[in-house]
Write a protein that holds these residues in place. Structure first.
Motif, PDB file in Angstrom:
ATOM      1  N   LYS A 238       6.171  -0.685  -8.177  1.00 49.77           N
ATOM      2  CA  LYS A 238       6.155   0.625  -8.825  1.00 49.77           C
ATOM      3  C   LYS A 238       6.461   0.553 -10.326  1.00 49.77           C
ATOM      4  CE  LYS A 238       5.775   3.927  -6.317  1.00 49.77           C
ATOM      5  NZ  LYS A 238       4.758   4.672  -5.540  1.00 49.77           N
TER       6      LYS A 238
ATOM      7  N   ASN B 175      12.175   3.042  -5.915  1.00 44.89           N
ATOM      8  CA  ASN B 175      11.401   2.053  -6.652  1.00 44.89           C
ATOM      9  C   ASN B 175      10.746   2.625  -7.910  1.00 44.89           C
ATOM     10  OD1 ASN B 175      12.004  -0.131  -5.006  1.00 44.89           O
ATOM     11  ND2 ASN B 175      10.369   0.369  -3.559  1.00 44.89           N
TER      12      ASN B 175
ATOM     13  N   PRO C 216       0.436  -0.664   2.380  1.00 43.81           N
ATOM     14  CA  PRO C 216       1.140   0.557   2.795  1.00 43.81           C
ATOM     15  C   PRO C 216       0.855   1.682   1.790  1.00 43.81           C
ATOM     16  CG  PRO C 216       2.651  -1.322   2.595  1.00 43.81           C
ATOM     17  CD  PRO C 216       1.359  -1.733   1.982  1.00 43.81           C
ATOM     18  N   ALA C 217       0.678   2.906   2.301  1.00 44.63           N
ATOM     19  CA  ALA C 217       0.290   4.012   1.428  1.00 44.63           C
ATOM     20  C   ALA C 217       1.297   5.151   1.484  1.00 44.63           C
ATOM     21  CB  ALA C 217      -1.090   4.517   1.826  1.00 44.63           C
ATOM     22  N   GLY C 218       1.752   5.576   0.295  1.00 47.53           N
ATOM     23  CA  GLY C 218       2.667   6.708   0.198  1.00 47.53           C
ATOM     24  C   GLY C 218       2.059   7.749  -0.730  1.00 47.53           C
ATOM     25  N   THR C 219       2.249   7.548  -2.033  1.00 46.87           N
ATOM     26  CA  THR C 219       1.561   8.429  -2.984  1.00 46.87           C
ATOM     27  C   THR C 219       0.059   8.168  -2.972  1.00 46.87           C
ATOM     28  OG1 THR C 219       1.647   6.871  -4.843  1.00 46.87           O
ATOM     29  CG2 THR C 219       3.544   8.336  -4.564  1.00 46.87           C
ATOM     30  N   GLY C 220      -0.323   6.987  -2.484  1.00 45.45           N
ATOM     31  CA  GLY C 220      -1.740   6.597  -2.499  1.00 45.45           C
ATOM     32  C   GLY C 220      -2.132   5.876  -3.776  1.00 45.45           C
ATOM     33  N   GLY C 221      -1.222   5.782  -4.729  1.00 46.80           N
ATOM     34  CA  GLY C 221      -1.552   5.181  -6.029  1.00 46.80           C
ATOM     35  C   GLY C 221      -1.928   3.716  -5.918  1.00 46.80           C
ATOM     36  N   THR C 222      -1.124   2.928  -5.199  1.00 41.44           N
ATOM     37  CA  THR C 222      -1.407   1.494  -5.123  1.00 41.44           C
ATOM     38  C   THR C 222      -2.753   1.261  -4.452  1.00 41.44           C
ATOM     39  OG1 THR C 222       0.970   1.111  -4.798  1.00 41.44           O
ATOM     40  CG2 THR C 222      -0.490  -0.758  -4.427  1.00 41.44           C
TER      41      THR C 222
ATOM     42  N   GLU D  23      10.515   3.158   5.220  1.00 41.39           N
ATOM     43  CA  GLU D  23      10.776   3.707   3.874  1.00 41.39           C
ATOM     44  C   GLU D  23       9.662   3.399   2.882  1.00 41.39           C
ATOM     45  OE1 GLU D  23      14.627   3.098   2.014  1.00 41.39           O
ATOM     46  OE2 GLU D  23      15.508   2.913   3.998  1.00 41.39           O
ATOM     47  N   GLY D  24       9.352   4.391   2.059  1.00 41.33           N
ATOM     48  CA  GLY D  24       8.464   4.167   0.911  1.00 41.33           C
ATOM     49  C   GLY D  24       7.021   4.520   1.170  1.00 41.33           C
ATOM     50  N   PHE D  25       6.618   4.657   2.422  1.00 40.44           N
ATOM     51  CA  PHE D  25       5.204   4.971   2.684  1.00 40.44           C
ATOM     52  C   PHE D  25       5.107   6.027   3.782  1.00 40.44           C
ATOM     53  CE2 PHE D  25       4.520   2.550   6.659  1.00 40.44           C
ATOM     54  CZ  PHE D  25       5.699   1.832   6.695  1.00 40.44           C
TER      55      PHE D  25
ATOM     56  N   SER E 101       8.512  -1.990   3.916  1.00 35.60           N
ATOM     57  CA  SER E 101       7.067  -1.721   4.000  1.00 35.60           C
ATOM     58  C   SER E 101       6.253  -3.008   4.053  1.00 35.60           C
ATOM     59  CB  SER E 101       6.607  -0.824   2.846  1.00 35.60           C
ATOM     60  OG  SER E 101       6.581  -1.509   1.624  1.00 35.60           O
TER      61      SER E 101
ATOM     62  N   HIS F 212       5.391  -4.626  -1.370  1.00 40.50           N
ATOM     63  CA  HIS F 212       5.776  -3.755  -2.482  1.00 40.50           C
ATOM     64  C   HIS F 212       7.102  -4.097  -3.140  1.00 40.50           C
ATOM     65  CE1 HIS F 212       2.510  -1.007  -1.511  1.00 40.50           C
ATOM     66  NE2 HIS F 212       2.877  -0.221  -2.501  1.00 40.50           N
ATOM     67  N   ASP F 213       8.128  -4.422  -2.322  1.00 39.85           N
ATOM     68  CA  ASP F 213       9.455  -4.534  -2.953  1.00 39.85           C
ATOM     69  C   ASP F 213      10.343  -5.575  -2.289  1.00 39.85           C
ATOM     70  OD1 ASP F 213      10.173  -3.097  -0.669  1.00 39.85           O
ATOM     71  OD2 ASP F 213      11.378  -1.619  -1.736  1.00 39.85           O
TER      72      ASP F 213
ATOM     73  N   TYR G  79      17.575  -3.261   1.248  1.00 43.89           N
ATOM     74  CA  TYR G  79      17.628  -2.882   2.668  1.00 43.89           C
ATOM     75  C   TYR G  79      18.695  -3.664   3.425  1.00 43.89           C
ATOM     76  CZ  TYR G  79      13.173  -1.112   1.062  1.00 43.89           C
ATOM     77  OH  TYR G  79      12.200  -0.468   0.328  1.00 43.89           O
TER      78      TYR G  79
HETATM   79  C1  LIG Z   1       8.590   0.080  -0.673  1.00 52.04           C
HETATM   80  C2  LIG Z   1       7.342   0.862  -0.876  1.00 52.04           C
HETATM   81  N1  LIG Z   1       6.280   0.582  -0.114  1.00 52.04           N
HETATM   82  C3  LIG Z   1       5.138   1.289  -0.228  1.00 52.04           C
HETATM   83  C4  LIG Z   1       5.008   2.321  -1.138  1.00 52.04           C
HETATM   84  C5  LIG Z   1       3.712   3.098  -1.204  1.00 52.04           C
HETATM   85  O1  LIG Z   1       3.026   2.911  -2.442  1.00 52.04           O
HETATM   86  P1  LIG Z   1       2.198   4.077  -3.086  1.00 52.04           P
HETATM   87  O2  LIG Z   1       3.143   5.189  -3.417  1.00 52.04           O
HETATM   88  O3  LIG Z   1       1.555   3.501  -4.295  1.00 52.04           O
HETATM   89  O4  LIG Z   1       1.189   4.553  -2.081  1.00 52.04           O
HETATM   90  C6  LIG Z   1       6.090   2.626  -1.964  1.00 52.04           C
HETATM   91  C7  LIG Z   1       6.028   3.734  -2.908  1.00 52.04           C
HETATM   92  O5  LIG Z   1       7.013   4.205  -3.431  1.00 52.04           O
HETATM   93  C8  LIG Z   1       7.285   1.877  -1.843  1.00 52.04           C
HETATM   94  O6  LIG Z   1       8.355   2.139  -2.609  1.00 52.04           O
END
Ligand SMILES: Cc1ncc(COP(=O)(O)O)c(C=O)c1O
Length: 327
Positions: A44, A74, A179-185, A232-234, A277, A303-304, A309
């Motif tokens: 991120k 993140n 993994p998709a959360g905001t969808g940006g990646t 977490e995160g997605f 994630s 991602h991280d 954790y």
């Molecule tokens: C640990 C982790 N995995 C996956 C994602 C998902 O990425 P994105 O928000 O680009 O879809 C995030 C986003 O914050 C994240 O922090």
């Protein structure tokens, strides 16, 4: 001499690392883009810096301004690193569900963090989205970066993650698993990769309890599919504007338990101490292993870093409490 002018110049150009053990029964080559090598220990950092740069260019963020964001940690880390170098203040809203370590780390690097309730609708005034929006309105010279709908998020991955993967695989990448959360990646990286080779398959990893998979499959915002989950995160309970579903070929859901157990295996068997994630990502790929052929080259996005954790998936008691491990 090789001297960086500041920490922001160390963002990106992370390694692509072959997985050798866990994926040995999969016919394809499986590679991990290990983005905990970024200075804020997550992918991120890339979009955090890009959101600030675009806001500066558009005059939305002015000298001495305050950056407001709702972040599970993140994005906040990336934003606060950039803000420190560039002279901005940061206020973040997050939820009780997120690791306490994440909020503590953000405070350690100078951000103000407001923790909000988890199980309220996004439009509830107590939600972390609503609190961030209100603060951005009330505080003078504030800018709400809004990682969900700010398209600088996916632009960062179009400009950096995508080209890096294309170059690192010499254009041979056949699958992206993310993994998709905001969808940006996933959207930004896929936009670049599919422009180079439209045949590349892009698979999103989602949590059970998230709205995204059902929305992808049916186009319906069916809130009956939405329930709290531990991953977490997605996953999301709405569809952020950074998604362009036409760049995604499949959504795969992974259980909280399977993702957590796989993250622990990645640490122990591959020597990569990654976040939750990453476990879900690799687990999702294994669920889809039958679709792969020997000549395929798969990239999983990790991602991280696992340090965020240690009180959760890397803590045996927590795992037992969740029913993910037996005593
Ligand atoms: C640990 C982790 N995995 C996956 C994602 C998902 O990425 P994105 O928000 O680009 O879809 C995030 C986003 O914050 C994240 O922090």
């Amino acid at each position: 001499m090789d001297i960086k002018n500041n920490v922001l110049e160390t963002i990106g150009n992370t390694p692509l690392i072959r997985l050798n053990k866990i994926t040995k029964d999969i016919p394809a080559q499986v590679l991990a883009k290990v983005d905990y090598f970024n200075p804020g220990n997550s992918i991120k950092d890339r979009m955090a810096l890009k959101m600030i740069e675009v806001a500066e260019r558009e005059g939305k963020l002015k000298p001495g301004g305050t950056i407001i964001e709702c972040t599970s940690g993140n994005t906040g880390m990336g934003l606060v690193l950039a803000a420190t170098v560039k002279g901005y203040k940061c206020i973040f809203t997050t939820t009780y569900k997120q690791s306490k370590e994440k909020a503590d780390i953000l405070r350690a690097v100078g951000a103000e963090v407001i923790v909000c309730p988890t199980n309220v609708a996004p439009d509830d005034p107590r939600s972390y989205y609503a609190v961030a929006t209100r603060l951005a309105r009330e505080i003078p010279n504030a800018f709400h970066t809004n990682q969900y709908d700010n398209l600088a998020n996916r632009l960062a991955h179009y400009e950096s993650t995508g080209p890096e993967l294309w170059n690192q695989t010499d254009g041979k990448i056949t699958h992206l698993v993310c993994p998709a959360g905001t969808g940006g990646t996933i959207t930004g990286t896929s936009m670049f990769l599919k422009q180079k080779n439209p045949n590349i398959q892009v698979w999103a990893i989602d949590a059970f309890g998230s709205l995204l998979t059902h929305y992808f499959n049916t186009g319906l915002m069916d809130m009956t599919k939405v329930h709290p989950y531990m991953s977490e995160g997605f996953g999301e309970d709405f569809v952020p504007q950074n998604f362009d579903m036409s760049y995604i070929d499949h959504f795969e859901q992974v259980t909280d338990k399977d993702g957590a157990i796989m993250a622990r295996r990645i640490a122990k068997e591959e020597g990569l101490f990654c976040g939750y994630s990453a476990g879900s990502c690799l687990q999702g790929l294994l669920q889809l292993g039958e679709r792969l052929k020997a000549e395929d080259m798969v990239v999983c996005i990790f991602h991280d870093h696992g340090s965020r954790y240690v009180g959760k998936i890397y803590n045996d008691n927590w795992m037992i409490e969740q029913g993910f491990l037996s005593k």
